[in-house]
Design an enzyme around this catalytic site. Structure first.
Site, PDB file in Angstrom:
ATOM      1  N   LYS A 150       1.269  -1.564   0.086  1.00 58.81           N
ATOM      2  CA  LYS A 150       0.008  -0.011  -0.085  1.00 58.81           C
ATOM      3  C   LYS A 150       0.833   1.683  -0.127  1.00 58.81           C
ATOM      4  O   LYS A 150       0.694   2.201  -0.337  1.00 58.81           O
ATOM      5  CB  LYS A 150      -0.940   0.351   1.205  1.00 58.81           C
ATOM      6  CG  LYS A 150      -2.143   1.592   1.088  1.00 58.81           C
ATOM      7  CD  LYS A 150      -2.304   1.890   2.640  1.00 58.81           C
ATOM      8  CE  LYS A 150      -1.110   1.542   3.521  1.00 58.81           C
ATOM      9  NZ  LYS A 150      -1.590   3.001   4.791  1.00 58.81           N
ATOM     10  N   ASP A 168      -6.301   1.293   1.328  1.00 58.70           N
ATOM     11  CA  ASP A 168      -6.018   1.734   2.548  1.00 58.70           C
ATOM     12  C   ASP A 168      -7.788   0.780   3.286  1.00 58.70           C
ATOM     13  O   ASP A 168      -8.958   0.252   2.660  1.00 58.70           O
ATOM     14  CB  ASP A 168      -6.073   2.935   2.946  1.00 58.70           C
ATOM     15  CG  ASP A 168      -6.781   3.963   1.870  1.00 58.70           C
ATOM     16  OD1 ASP A 168      -7.887   3.130   1.893  1.00 58.70           O
ATOM     17  OD2 ASP A 168      -7.180   4.604   2.655  1.00 58.70           O
TER      18      ASP A 168
END
Length: 268
Positions: A150, A168
């Site tokens: 991420k 997220d």
């Protein structure tokens, strides 16, 4: 004598387990290509130039800020890093500050001790392995301590303009709640989103989805009456079918809502 046909165990189990059967049917996006085009068109009208809300001055401070944001709010990270980045905006300066020095600046952030250790370790690795420069590829970025897929995707997009999709908690929720890109893991959601997001909108898609999840399709109670895609949304949780007026929102005020430090050190 004709032998009666028996139902396979697979068929029986599918009929006896509607939850699993439903999950299979919903494994793909519930939206047509035209619907996804319209959804992201509206997002683009609402926020023509969306931005991430983590304050940073260069690729290095961005890497640090995103790494610190795990299990923390952007506002909380900004408040801690505003003073930190004034004195340590390069790997060399961060390394000179040391783990204890970093700790003093970020102690208001969750898991601050482990994060301070990672910040120093990634600074050291950037110096020793990459000449002090933040690498541009995901494969290299994820070798940095505290940097996962991420974080790497965020850095690639925001620092280097490479279209990626960082998943997220907000993006993960949107993908599953709206049945756009259902998946059990962030990697599954990312893979499915990449298949359905129209390519012309991919560069900003990450920010549009995050901001939609943060301010409209909230975790505890979605504000469907304020949603510009309420008529297109296929979420079972939807409470309104009438879309909010499609107007451009005021420019984002990154960091301005956070209490100004006015030059006061976080050490004081």
């Amino acid at each position: 004598m004709a032998i009666p046909k028996t139902k396979s165990s697979t068929t029986s189990s599918q009929k006896s387990d509607p939850v699993r059967s439903s999950a299979r049917r919903h494994i793909r996006s519930r939206y047509t290509k035209a619907e996804m085009e319209e959804i992201f068109r509206r997002f683009s009208v609402q926020r023509p130039e969306p931005r991430g809300e983590l304050e940073h001055t260069n690729p290095f401070t961005l890497v640090v800020a995103v790494a610190l944001s795990a299990q923390a709010t952007d506002a909380g990270v900004n408040k801690a890093t505003r003073a930190l980045f004034k004195i340590a905006d390069t790997p060399e300066k961060m390394l000179a500050l040391g783990e204890e020095g970093v700790t003093q600046y970020i102690k208001t952030i969750g898991l601050y001790r482990n994060k301070a250790k990672n910040v120093i370790a990634l600074s050291q690795k950037l110096i020793s392995d990459f000449g002090g420069e933040v690498p541009k590829t995901r494969e290299e970025l994820v070798t940095l301590p505290g940097v996962g897929r991420k974080t790497a995707n965020v850095v690639m997009s925001m620092a280097f303009g490479i279209p990626t999709l960082a998943v997220d908690t907000h993006v993960f929720r949107i993908g599953n709640r709206l049945l756009m890109a259902p998946g059990k893991t962030p990697d599954e959601v990312e893979e499915r989103f990449l298949k359905v997001i129209p390519k012309p909108y991919l560069f900003h898609a990450h920010h549009w989805l995050i901001l939609h999840g943060r301010y409209t399709c909230k975790a505890r109670k979605p504000e469907c009456e304020h949603c510009v895609i309420a008529d297109l949304c296929k979420s079972p949780e939807k409470t309104c079918d009438i879309p909010a007026p499609l107007v451009e929102l005021p420019p984002q005020r990154i960091g301005e809502v956070v209490e100004q430090l006015s030059g006061v050190s976080a050490l004081e």
